[in-house]
Motif scaffolding. Structure first.
Motif, mmCIF file in Angstrom:
data_model
loop_
_atom_site.group_PDB
_atom_site.id
_atom_site.type_symbol
_atom_site.label_atom_id
_atom_site.label_comp_id
_atom_site.label_asym_id
_atom_site.label_seq_id
_atom_site.Cartn_x
_atom_site.Cartn_y
_atom_site.Cartn_z
ATOM 1 N N LEU A 246 0.925 -0.847 -0.270
ATOM 2 C CA LEU A 246 -0.258 0.044 0.031
ATOM 3 C C LEU A 246 1.107 1.190 0.132
ATOM 4 O O LEU A 246 0.878 2.371 -0.437
ATOM 5 N N GLN A 247 2.139 0.644 0.828
ATOM 6 C CA GLN A 247 3.359 2.629 0.804
ATOM 7 C C GLN A 247 3.455 2.724 -0.925
ATOM 8 O O GLN A 247 3.796 3.676 -0.938
ATOM 9 N N SER A 248 3.490 1.273 -1.393
ATOM 10 C CA SER A 248 4.144 1.814 -2.520
ATOM 11 C C SER A 248 3.919 1.950 -3.873
ATOM 12 O O SER A 248 4.160 2.353 -4.719
ATOM 13 N N ILE A 249 2.500 2.284 -3.776
ATOM 14 C CA ILE A 249 1.400 2.102 -4.649
ATOM 15 C C ILE A 249 2.299 3.950 -5.781
ATOM 16 O O ILE A 249 1.968 4.012 -7.065
ATOM 17 N N ALA A 250 2.347 4.322 -4.646
ATOM 18 C CA ALA A 250 2.336 5.922 -5.484
ATOM 19 C C ALA A 250 3.456 6.122 -6.506
ATOM 20 O O ALA A 250 3.007 6.329 -7.102
ATOM 21 N N SER A 251 4.486 5.347 -6.031
ATOM 22 C CA SER A 251 6.016 5.148 -6.614
ATOM 23 C C SER A 251 5.467 4.220 -7.551
ATOM 24 O O SER A 251 6.535 4.274 -8.549
ATOM 25 N N ILE A 252 5.190 2.897 -7.212
ATOM 26 C CA ILE A 252 4.975 1.807 -8.166
ATOM 27 C C ILE A 252 4.297 2.653 -9.767
ATOM 28 O O ILE A 252 4.776 2.368 -10.269
ATOM 29 N N PHE A 253 3.101 3.142 -9.857
ATOM 30 C CA PHE A 253 2.106 3.564 -10.221
ATOM 31 C C PHE A 253 1.966 5.305 -10.518
ATOM 32 O O PHE A 253 1.025 5.825 -9.990
ATOM 33 N N PRO A 254 3.006 6.004 -10.541
ATOM 34 C CA PRO A 254 2.705 7.450 -10.622
ATOM 35 C C PRO A 254 2.021 8.807 -11.143
ATOM 36 O O PRO A 254 1.195 9.415 -11.103
ATOM 37 N N LEU A 255 1.246 8.166 -12.269
ATOM 38 C CA LEU A 255 0.944 8.192 -13.057
ATOM 39 C C LEU A 255 -1.006 7.595 -12.740
ATOM 40 O O LEU A 255 -2.175 7.919 -13.569
ATOM 41 N N LEU A 256 -1.310 6.626 -11.947
ATOM 42 C CA LEU A 256 -2.563 6.029 -11.636
ATOM 43 C C LEU A 256 -3.759 6.871 -11.619
ATOM 44 O O LEU A 256 -3.133 8.220 -10.768
ATOM 45 N N LYS A 257 -4.883 7.052 -11.800
ATOM 46 C CA LYS A 257 -5.739 7.678 -12.502
ATOM 47 C C LYS A 257 -6.822 6.475 -11.759
ATOM 48 O O LYS A 257 -7.810 7.122 -11.289
ATOM 49 N N ASN A 258 -7.144 5.407 -11.719
ATOM 50 C CA ASN A 258 -8.276 4.970 -11.026
ATOM 51 C C ASN A 258 -7.223 3.521 -9.961
ATOM 52 O O ASN A 258 -6.516 2.886 -10.679
ATOM 53 N N LEU A 259 -7.973 3.949 -8.291
ATOM 54 C CA LEU A 259 -7.724 2.209 -7.883
ATOM 55 C C LEU A 259 -8.546 1.746 -7.568
ATOM 56 O O LEU A 259 -9.406 2.288 -6.217
ATOM 57 N N SER A 260 -8.803 0.119 -7.054
ATOM 58 C CA SER A 260 -9.841 0.113 -7.077
ATOM 59 C C SER A 260 -8.965 -1.062 -5.615
ATOM 60 O O SER A 260 -9.078 -2.326 -6.275
ATOM 61 N N MET A 261 -9.980 -0.548 -4.626
ATOM 62 C CA MET A 261 -9.649 -2.442 -3.187
ATOM 63 C C MET A 261 -10.910 -2.054 -2.277
ATOM 64 O O MET A 261 -10.726 -3.092 -1.539
ATOM 65 N N ILE A 262 -11.434 -2.912 -3.313
ATOM 66 C CA ILE A 262 -13.093 -3.411 -2.733
ATOM 67 C C ILE A 262 -13.073 -4.177 -1.945
ATOM 68 O O ILE A 262 -12.216 -5.205 -2.418
ATOM 69 N N GLY A 263 -12.743 -4.645 -0.939
ATOM 70 C CA GLY A 263 -12.563 -5.977 0.129
ATOM 71 C C GLY A 263 -11.461 -6.248 0.407
ATOM 72 O O GLY A 263 -10.960 -6.810 0.781
ATOM 73 N N MET B 139 -13.790 -2.491 2.294
ATOM 74 C CA MET B 139 -12.039 -2.352 3.554
ATOM 75 C C MET B 139 -11.865 -2.350 4.020
ATOM 76 O O MET B 139 -12.489 -1.340 5.278
ATOM 77 N N ARG B 140 -11.264 -3.692 4.976
ATOM 78 C CA ARG B 140 -11.191 -3.612 6.460
ATOM 79 C C ARG B 140 -9.540 -3.178 6.387
ATOM 80 O O ARG B 140 -8.946 -4.111 5.534
ATOM 81 N N ILE B 141 -9.958 -2.181 7.170
ATOM 82 C CA ILE B 141 -8.703 -1.022 7.352
ATOM 83 C C ILE B 141 -8.314 -0.154 9.082
ATOM 84 O O ILE B 141 -9.563 -0.593 9.071
ATOM 85 N N ALA B 142 -7.508 -0.742 8.651
ATOM 86 C CA ALA B 142 -7.239 -0.170 11.042
ATOM 87 C C ALA B 142 -6.392 1.839 10.879
ATOM 88 O O ALA B 142 -5.264 1.517 10.377
ATOM 89 N N LEU C 274 -16.562 4.837 0.095
ATOM 90 C CA LEU C 274 -15.925 4.126 1.076
ATOM 91 C C LEU C 274 -17.263 3.951 1.656
ATOM 92 O O LEU C 274 -17.126 3.463 3.216
ATOM 93 N N SER C 275 -18.403 2.510 1.230
ATOM 94 C CA SER C 275 -19.255 2.422 1.356
ATOM 95 C C SER C 275 -18.753 1.548 2.145
ATOM 96 O O SER C 275 -17.762 0.331 2.373
ATOM 97 N N TYR C 276 -19.896 0.841 3.285
ATOM 98 C CA TYR C 276 -19.759 -0.859 4.149
ATOM 99 C C TYR C 276 -18.556 -0.673 5.285
ATOM 100 O O TYR C 276 -17.854 -1.639 4.725
ATOM 101 N N TYR C 277 -18.464 0.411 6.106
ATOM 102 C CA TYR C 277 -17.857 0.300 7.054
ATOM 103 C C TYR C 277 -16.593 0.202 6.684
ATOM 104 O O TYR C 277 -15.841 0.366 7.911
ATOM 105 N N THR C 278 -16.653 1.518 6.088
ATOM 106 C CA THR C 278 -14.898 1.163 5.475
ATOM 107 C C THR C 278 -13.833 2.564 6.843
ATOM 108 O O THR C 278 -12.986 2.311 7.019
ATOM 109 N N LEU C 279 -15.378 3.262 6.532
ATOM 110 C CA LEU C 279 -15.202 4.443 8.005
ATOM 111 C C LEU C 279 -15.097 4.240 9.400
ATOM 112 O O LEU C 279 -14.806 4.702 10.349
ATOM 113 N N GLY C 280 -15.905 2.495 9.328
ATOM 114 C CA GLY C 280 -15.699 2.470 10.862
ATOM 115 C C GLY C 280 -17.043 2.529 11.300
ATOM 116 O O GLY C 280 -18.166 3.451 10.686
ATOM 117 N N ILE C 281 -17.310 1.919 12.646
ATOM 118 C CA ILE C 281 -19.119 2.878 13.083
ATOM 119 C C ILE C 281 -18.530 3.973 14.626
ATOM 120 O O ILE C 281 -17.179 4.330 14.890
#
Length: 207
Positions: free
Chosen positions: A89-106, A132-135, A156-163
């Motif tokens: 996750l930390q490396s995505i921006a440097s690996i793909f510098p011109l990325l326009k669309n990122l999908s991480m559903i679930g 997405m399940r993320i702390a 960010l639907s379905y509890y990505t933001l927490g409750i």
């Protein structure tokens, strides 16, 4: 090549074939080491879209900048339903510098996310993180607004933001001035919408 048993994709160094390949689907192939995979497909210099859903990228990702320069054409990355090591996750921006669309559903990220951990991508326009399940140790919207100021679509639907996230919308949302579509359903949000949303004049859809 999706949903075949390809647990170790290796492209020979200096490989010159498939130079015009624009889209590659490796969903559900069982690859665990994301770094080796990205090193291999770096030979496909024209690659524009990469589908890596339903894999298990839980091994540590160690990639040097020297190995990343071939991904400058990549605009679409799909990682849905994959456990992710935080280093990927930390490396995505440097690996793909011109990325326009990122999908991480679930997806599920192992490790607590801080502001510096999230990819800082000024070119990203579409971010989908439903289910997405993320702390988190801070407001997710604050992280996103600081990291991805060009976003036009955010889900960010379905509890990505927490409750019980009563203050969540007041932290960072209104800084996303280019946002056109916002989906934050099923997050147990409470209270009032922040007044500053009146300044989000590009917003067309709010769920």
């Amino acid at each position: 090549m999706s949903f075949n048993e390809i647990n170790n994709l290796v492209v020979p160094q200096g490989y010159n074939g498939l130079r015009k390949l624009k889209s590659l689907d490796l969903s559900g192939v069982g690859v665990r080491d994301g770094s080796k995979l990205l090193q291999s497909i770096g030979s496909f210099s024209s690659l524009n879209s990469l589908y890596l859903s339903s894999n298990n990228f839980t091994e540590t990702v160690t990639i040097t900048t020297q190995e990343l320069h071939n991904f400058t054409n990549m605009e679409y990355l799909k990682l849905d339903d994959s456990p992710l090591h935080i280093s990927l996750l930390q490396s995505i921006a440097s690996i793909f510098p011109l990325l326009k669309n990122l999908s991480m559903i679930g997806c599920e990220v192992n490790g607590v996310i801080r502001g510096q951990d999230f990819p800082h991508s000024k070119s990203l326009e579409h971010l989908d993180m439903e289910f997405m399940r993320i702390a988190l140790n801070t407001s997710f919207l604050q992280i996103i607004s600081e990291s991805m100021s060009s976003l036009k679509y955010l889900s960010l639907s379905y509890y990505t933001l927490g409750i019980n996230s009563s203050e969540t919308l007041n932290q960072g949302l209104c800084s996303l001035v280019h946002l056109q579509e916002l989906y934050i359903a099923s997050n147990d949000l409470r209270g009032s919408l922040p007044w500053c949303m009146a300044n989000m004049t590009s917003l067309r859809i709010l769920d």
